[in-house]
Design a protein around this motif. Structure first.
Motif, PDB file in Angstrom:
ATOM      1  N   LEU A  89      14.140  -6.442 -68.655  1.00 31.70           N
ATOM      2  CA  LEU A  89      14.591  -6.711 -70.022  1.00 31.70           C
ATOM      3  C   LEU A  89      15.733  -5.806 -70.471  1.00 31.70           C
ATOM      4  CD1 LEU A  89      11.085  -6.984 -71.753  1.00 31.70           C
ATOM      5  CD2 LEU A  89      12.483  -8.846 -70.821  1.00 31.70           C
ATOM      6  N   ASP A  90      16.080  -4.802 -69.690  1.00 33.48           N
ATOM      7  CA  ASP A  90      16.911  -3.716 -70.190  1.00 33.48           C
ATOM      8  C   ASP A  90      18.342  -4.115 -70.532  1.00 33.48           C
ATOM      9  OD1 ASP A  90      14.634  -2.314 -69.728  1.00 33.48           O
ATOM     10  OD2 ASP A  90      15.403  -1.161 -68.032  1.00 33.48           O
ATOM     11  N   ALA A  91      18.846  -5.222 -69.986  1.00 35.24           N
ATOM     12  CA  ALA A  91      20.224  -5.633 -70.256  1.00 35.24           C
ATOM     13  C   ALA A  91      20.356  -6.455 -71.534  1.00 35.24           C
ATOM     14  CB  ALA A  91      20.775  -6.431 -69.074  1.00 35.24           C
ATOM     15  N   LEU A  92      19.244  -6.747 -72.214  1.00 33.25           N
ATOM     16  CA  LEU A  92      19.329  -7.519 -73.453  1.00 33.25           C
ATOM     17  C   LEU A  92      20.177  -6.772 -74.481  1.00 33.25           C
ATOM     18  CD1 LEU A  92      15.614  -8.714 -73.778  1.00 33.25           C
ATOM     19  CD2 LEU A  92      17.598 -10.106 -73.137  1.00 33.25           C
ATOM     20  N   ASP A  93      21.099  -7.475 -75.109  1.00 29.03           N
ATOM     21  CA  ASP A  93      22.024  -6.870 -76.072  1.00 29.03           C
ATOM     22  C   ASP A  93      21.414  -6.956 -77.468  1.00 29.03           C
ATOM     23  OD1 ASP A  93      24.187  -5.784 -77.321  1.00 29.03           O
ATOM     24  OD2 ASP A  93      25.473  -7.561 -77.128  1.00 29.03           O
ATOM     25  N   ILE A  94      20.649  -5.930 -77.839  1.00 26.70           N
ATOM     26  CA  ILE A  94      19.927  -5.952 -79.107  1.00 26.70           C
ATOM     27  C   ILE A  94      20.105  -4.624 -79.834  1.00 26.70           C
ATOM     28  CG2 ILE A  94      18.184  -7.602 -78.328  1.00 26.70           C
ATOM     29  CD1 ILE A  94      16.293  -5.250 -77.860  1.00 26.70           C
ATOM     30  N   ALA A  95      19.916  -4.653 -81.147  1.00 23.00           N
ATOM     31  CA  ALA A  95      19.891  -3.440 -81.964  1.00 23.00           C
ATOM     32  C   ALA A  95      18.439  -3.011 -82.147  1.00 23.00           C
ATOM     33  CB  ALA A  95      20.540  -3.697 -83.316  1.00 23.00           C
ATOM     34  N   ILE A  96      18.211  -1.694 -82.149  1.00 21.95           N
ATOM     35  CA  ILE A  96      16.857  -1.154 -82.266  1.00 21.95           C
ATOM     36  C   ILE A  96      16.867  -0.017 -83.276  1.00 21.95           C
ATOM     37  CG2 ILE A  96      14.974   0.014 -81.049  1.00 21.95           C
ATOM     38  CD1 ILE A  96      15.866  -1.385 -78.500  1.00 21.95           C
ATOM     39  N   ASP A  97      15.880  -0.013 -84.179  1.00 26.89           N
ATOM     40  CA  ASP A  97      15.798   1.068 -85.163  1.00 26.89           C
ATOM     41  C   ASP A  97      14.361   1.506 -85.431  1.00 26.89           C
ATOM     42  OD1 ASP A  97      14.803  -1.069 -86.572  1.00 26.89           O
ATOM     43  OD2 ASP A  97      16.363  -1.068 -88.121  1.00 26.89           O
TER      44      ASP A  97
END
Length: 219
Positions: A89-97
């Protein structure tokens, strides 16, 4: 680990210890390291004696039978390194907060699938020392498709969380069962070594499910 043979010559071995998930107590890794190091200057008659002693002591500590396998280096034991047969899953282009466990991030509303998903981005912190614990988390399941972006955000949400390795994997398993309701589920983690110990918790919904035997490359 190491001990002395009957004539005082050191023996070095790899050890594998399996503690059942339903044991009433955890064996804290630092105390396990200190316990194993206590054998360094002990004379033992052979591998069988050491193995039996450790199995009895760990079972008493955990409150459940503990499997112990010792492999002397003279026997040239081999360890296999690799990656799960699944999707990273690590290549998913997502924002995390979010950096504390947030099960509300988990969703499963897709068609039924059978798949393995994994991430190298697992990090939590030791409950005792606060030091970082790095690892790979693997989720193998059959059921409604888990939304991948939400799963990756959930994995990363452990980043500032303080808990033992085994508790983290138990939490992931329970959250996935509650939020995603898979028909079958196996969750395991491969944590990097601390004090010569690598810890690999495994939790499954059915007895027939197994983790891949390959070690994570950072181990």
């Amino acid at each position: 680990l190491s001990w002395l043979d009957a004539r005082g010559k050191p023996v070095v071995a790899l050890g594998e210890f399996r503690v059942p998930a339903d044991s009433p107590r955890l064996i804290e890794s630092k105390s396990l390291k200190l316990y194993l190091n206590s054998f360094n200057q002990q004379r033992m008659s052979g591998v069988d004696e050491v193995q039996a002693r450790i199995a009895a002591d760990l079972a008493a500590a955990a409150g459940a039978p503990v499997s112990v396998v010792l492999m002397p280096l003279s026997a040239r034991p081999q360890r296999r390194f690799g990656y799960p047969q699944g999707d990273c899953l690590d290549a998913l282009d997502i924002a995390i907060d979010t950096y504390q466990p947030a099960p509300a991030l988990l969703r499963a509303d897709g068609p039924e699938v059978e798949e393995t998903l994994y991430s190298h981005l697992l990090k939590s912190n030791c409950l005792v020392t606060g030091q970082p614990d790095w690892g790979m988390l693997v989720v193998r399941y059959r059921g409604p498709a888990i939304e991948r972006e939400g799963l990756l955000r959930y994995v990363v949400s452990f980043r500032a969380h303080n808990e033992f390795h085994e508790q983290c994997v138990e939490r992931v398993f329970c959250d996935l069962m509650a939020r995603c309701r898979p028909r079958e589920l196996a969750v395991w983690a491969r944590y990097t070594r601390r004090g010569g110990l690598d810890i690999n918790p495994f939790r499954a919904s059915h007895a027939g499910l197994r983790a891949d035997e390959a070690m994570e490359v950072r181990q």
